[in-house]
Design a protein around this motif. Structure first.
Motif, PDB file in Angstrom:
ATOM      1  N   VAL A 125       0.860  -1.180   0.000  1.00 52.77           N
ATOM      2  CA  VAL A 125       0.000   0.000   0.000  1.00 52.77           C
ATOM      3  C   VAL A 125       0.895   1.228   0.000  1.00 52.77           C
ATOM      4  N   TYR A 126       0.736   2.075  -1.003  1.00 53.70           N
ATOM      5  CA  TYR A 126       1.508   3.308  -1.122  1.00 53.70           C
ATOM      6  C   TYR A 126       0.609   4.475  -0.737  1.00 53.70           C
ATOM      7  N   PHE A 127       1.116   5.366   0.114  1.00 58.45           N
ATOM      8  CA  PHE A 127       0.290   6.484   0.544  1.00 58.45           C
ATOM      9  C   PHE A 127       1.161   7.706   0.831  1.00 58.45           C
ATOM     10  N   ILE A 128       0.496   8.833   1.058  1.00 59.70           N
ATOM     11  CA  ILE A 128       1.177  10.116   1.250  1.00 59.70           C
ATOM     12  C   ILE A 128       0.759  10.722   2.587  1.00 59.70           C
ATOM     13  N   ASP A 129       1.752  11.202   3.325  1.00 59.44           N
ATOM     14  CA  ASP A 129       1.525  12.037   4.513  1.00 59.44           C
ATOM     15  C   ASP A 129       1.883  13.454   4.095  1.00 59.44           C
ATOM     16  N   ALA A 130       0.871  14.330   4.014  1.00 61.40           N
ATOM     17  CA  ALA A 130       1.046  15.627   3.357  1.00 61.40           C
ATOM     18  C   ALA A 130       2.006  16.563   4.068  1.00 61.40           C
ATOM     19  N   SER A 131       2.172  16.414   5.397  1.00 63.59           N
ATOM     20  CA  SER A 131       3.018  17.362   6.130  1.00 63.59           C
ATOM     21  C   SER A 131       3.447  16.784   7.464  1.00 63.59           C
ATOM     22  N   LEU A 132       4.597  17.247   7.921  1.00 63.60           N
ATOM     23  CA  LEU A 132       5.056  16.935   9.270  1.00 63.60           C
ATOM     24  C   LEU A 132       4.658  18.023  10.265  1.00 63.60           C
ATOM     25  N   THR A 133       4.093  19.122   9.772  1.00 62.94           N
ATOM     26  CA  THR A 133       3.852  20.285  10.637  1.00 62.94           C
ATOM     27  C   THR A 133       2.388  20.709  10.735  1.00 62.94           C
ATOM     28  N   TYR A 134       1.599  20.579   9.679  1.00 58.32           N
ATOM     29  CA  TYR A 134       0.226  21.066   9.739  1.00 58.32           C
ATOM     30  C   TYR A 134      -0.768  19.910   9.552  1.00 58.32           C
ATOM     31  N   GLU A 135      -2.014  20.174   9.997  1.00 56.85           N
ATOM     32  CA  GLU A 135      -3.103  19.224   9.852  1.00 56.85           C
ATOM     33  C   GLU A 135      -4.082  19.726   8.795  1.00 56.85           C
ATOM     34  N   ILE A 136      -5.009  18.875   8.419  1.00 56.47           N
ATOM     35  CA  ILE A 136      -5.959  19.255   7.381  1.00 56.47           C
ATOM     36  C   ILE A 136      -6.794  20.451   7.815  1.00 56.47           C
ATOM     37  N   ARG A 137      -7.117  20.574   9.108  1.00 58.22           N
ATOM     38  CA  ARG A 137      -7.938  21.702   9.546  1.00 58.22           C
ATOM     39  C   ARG A 137      -7.189  23.027   9.439  1.00 58.22           C
ATOM     40  N   ASN A 138      -5.851  22.989   9.407  1.00 51.47           N
ATOM     41  CA  ASN A 138      -5.077  24.222   9.251  1.00 51.47           C
ATOM     42  C   ASN A 138      -5.210  24.811   7.858  1.00 51.47           C
ATOM     43  N   THR A 139      -5.533  23.972   6.845  1.00 55.91           N
ATOM     44  CA  THR A 139      -5.544  24.443   5.462  1.00 55.91           C
ATOM     45  C   THR A 139      -6.649  25.452   5.181  1.00 55.91           C
ATOM     46  N   SER A 140      -7.671  25.495   6.040  1.00 53.40           N
ATOM     47  CA  SER A 140      -8.763  26.454   5.841  1.00 53.40           C
ATOM     48  C   SER A 140      -8.583  27.729   6.650  1.00 53.40           C
ATOM     49  N   GLN A 141      -7.477  27.840   7.368  1.00 57.83           N
ATOM     50  CA  GLN A 141      -7.249  29.015   8.202  1.00 57.83           C
ATOM     51  C   GLN A 141      -6.669  30.168   7.390  1.00 57.83           C
ATOM     52  N   THR A 142      -7.001  31.375   7.774  1.00 59.19           N
ATOM     53  CA  THR A 142      -6.506  32.567   7.083  1.00 59.19           C
ATOM     54  C   THR A 142      -4.982  32.631   7.166  1.00 59.19           C
ATOM     55  N   GLY A 143      -4.360  32.889   6.032  1.00 59.00           N
ATOM     56  CA  GLY A 143      -2.913  33.032   5.994  1.00 59.00           C
ATOM     57  C   GLY A 143      -2.151  31.724   5.917  1.00 59.00           C
ATOM     58  N   PHE A 144      -2.870  30.600   5.752  1.00 56.90           N
ATOM     59  CA  PHE A 144      -2.192  29.309   5.695  1.00 56.90           C
ATOM     60  C   PHE A 144      -1.304  29.197   4.458  1.00 56.90           C
ATOM     61  N   ASN A 145      -0.131  28.602   4.633  1.00 57.98           N
ATOM     62  CA  ASN A 145       0.774  28.320   3.523  1.00 57.98           C
ATOM     63  C   ASN A 145       1.236  26.866   3.610  1.00 57.98           C
ATOM     64  N   TYR A 146       1.219  26.197   2.471  1.00 56.24           N
ATOM     65  CA  TYR A 146       1.727  24.826   2.421  1.00 56.24           C
ATOM     66  C   TYR A 146       3.242  24.830   2.652  1.00 56.24           C
ATOM     67  N   ASP A 147       3.741  23.726   3.228  1.00 56.01           N
ATOM     68  CA  ASP A 147       5.190  23.583   3.342  1.00 56.01           C
ATOM     69  C   ASP A 147       5.652  22.438   2.444  1.00 56.01           C
ATOM     70  N   SER A 148       6.889  22.040   2.593  1.00 57.24           N
ATOM     71  CA  SER A 148       7.455  20.958   1.770  1.00 57.24           C
ATOM     72  C   SER A 148       8.023  19.870   2.665  1.00 57.24           C
ATOM     73  N   THR A 149       7.188  19.388   3.587  1.00 59.05           N
ATOM     74  CA  THR A 149       7.628  18.344   4.505  1.00 59.05           C
ATOM     75  C   THR A 149       6.848  17.043   4.307  1.00 59.05           C
ATOM     76  N   GLY A 150       6.109  16.956   3.202  1.00 57.54           N
ATOM     77  CA  GLY A 150       5.323  15.756   2.940  1.00 57.54           C
ATOM     78  C   GLY A 150       6.199  14.559   2.621  1.00 57.54           C
ATOM     79  N   ARG A 151       5.629  13.349   2.813  1.00 55.93           N
ATOM     80  CA  ARG A 151       6.380  12.121   2.575  1.00 55.93           C
ATOM     81  C   ARG A 151       5.556  11.122   1.757  1.00 55.93           C
ATOM     82  N   PHE A 152       6.254  10.341   0.956  1.00 54.75           N
ATOM     83  CA  PHE A 152       5.674   9.247   0.190  1.00 54.75           C
ATOM     84  C   PHE A 152       6.082   7.948   0.882  1.00 54.75           C
ATOM     85  N   LEU A 153       5.093   7.113   1.242  1.00 53.91           N
ATOM     86  CA  LEU A 153       5.318   5.984   2.135  1.00 53.91           C
ATOM     87  C   LEU A 153       4.822   4.675   1.522  1.00 53.91           C
TER      88      LEU A 153
END
Length: 331
Positions: A159-187
């Motif tokens: 099973v191959y899957f992705i963890d989008a970030s080491l720092t933020y959660e999905i609920r953070n993506t709807s917050q004002t001023g949110f910016n994606y980072d580059s800490t995601g992993r392919f597992l």
């Protein structure tokens, strides 16, 4: 890194080619229909089908449920859930992002056709699996910030899957001023050893990978990097990557197309950085990264991002976290 291999069987090879190979003739998918969720429920980000009879689609919704389409007379019904603390009274119909850690937030589904097991990624509960009868899913691997998409290798069972970030959660993506980072992993998860291996790090954004039908490579989206990577699994290039294709928008989940060696990507032009109006598209590519077709969903999904384009029986099933329906496009 897990080293044990799951050997393919003749039955699994047959299933692979039965499921993905066909003499498909593509049109422009101009006919539109929709599969509507129960009242007050939104966010269908998956459209997975089970078995030769193509039961479903099964989908995930914001309030933490996995639902199954039972036809136009019944509609969607409850099938499974990911959180042991979930209650229908507290969770059903909720759109409150802060309830996710209690209610669950499943994002992607992938069936293992031999066993009938349904693998799930939940943003809060990680990688899970549930049997053919549904119910509470079993957690296989946890401790992730934002598990997003997945795909089961039809030959090996990995099973191959992705963890989008080491720092933020999905609920953070709807917050004002949110910016994606580059800490995601392919597992990769090995169901025999129950080990998780990190294959790639430094990914930007989430999305979902797609394993080739012959198990030689996996396509990995870089949602905010506007490109798709090709991760080789075998041969002299095994465990190396190349940029397969640069995309005009943000690629989310990738799924195998019905024609062998081809894939559909869910692409949202103008998502990051945001440039309204957002234009949602289905982009069909081959294993060499050649763009074969682009289908616009801008009329029915106006100014909305899409998460998935799943082809089944000559139709495209389109999912978005912002709608109360799965869009169905046909010729």
């Amino acid at each position: 890194m897990a080293t044990s291999q799951v050997q393919p069987s003749m039955l699994s090879i047959f299933v692979v080619f039965f499921c993905v190979y066909g003499n498909v003739v593509y049109g422009q998918f101009t006919k539109f229909d929709k599969l509507t969720l129960p009242r007050g429920v939104i966010g269908p980000e998956a459209a997975s089908f089970r078995g030769f009879m193509a039961e479903g689609p099964f989908t995930t919704v914001i309030d933490g449920r996995i639902m199954k389409w039972q036809g136009p007379n019944i509609g969607f019904v409850d099938f499974a859930y990911t959180s042991p603390a979930r209650t229908k009274q507290f969770c059903d119909g909720t759109t409150d992002p802060d309830k996710g850690p209690i209610c669950g937030r499943p994002l992607a589904l992938s069936f293992q056709p031999i066993t009938g097991l349904l693998y799930i990624t939940d943003a809060y509960f990680g990688l899970l699996v549930v049997g053919p009868n549904g119910g509470l899913a079993t957690q296989l691997a946890g401790g992730f910030k934002f598990a997003s998409g997945l795909d089961v290798d039809l030959l090996t069972g990995y099973v191959y899957f992705i963890d989008a970030s080491l720092t933020y959660e999905i609920r953070n993506t709807s917050q004002t001023g949110f910016n994606y980072d580059s800490t995601g992993r392919f597992l990769r998860y090995n169901p025999l050893t129950r080990q998780v291996s990190v294959l790639l790090s430094g990914l930007s954004g989430g999305g979902g990978p797609a394993v080739s039908a012959d198990s030689t490579f996996v396509l990995v989206p870089k949602l905010t990097g506007l490109r798709v990577l090709k991760y080789w699994l075998v041969g002299l290039r095994a465990n190396t990557t190349q940029v397969l294709v640069n995309v005009a928008g943000n690629p989310n989940k990738i799924k195998r197309a019905e024609r062998l060696g081809e894939f559909w990507m869910a692409v949202s032009v103008g998502q990051v950085p945001r440039r309204p109006p957002i234009t949602p598209q289905g982009v069909r590519i081959n294993s060499n990264g050649v763009i074969l077709q682009t289908v616009s969903f801008a009329t029915e999904f106006f100014n909305k991002t899409i998460s998935l384009v799943q082809e089944q029986s000559g139709k495209l099933y389109v999912g978005s976290r912002f709608t109360d329906f799965i869009g169905v496009y046909s010729n």
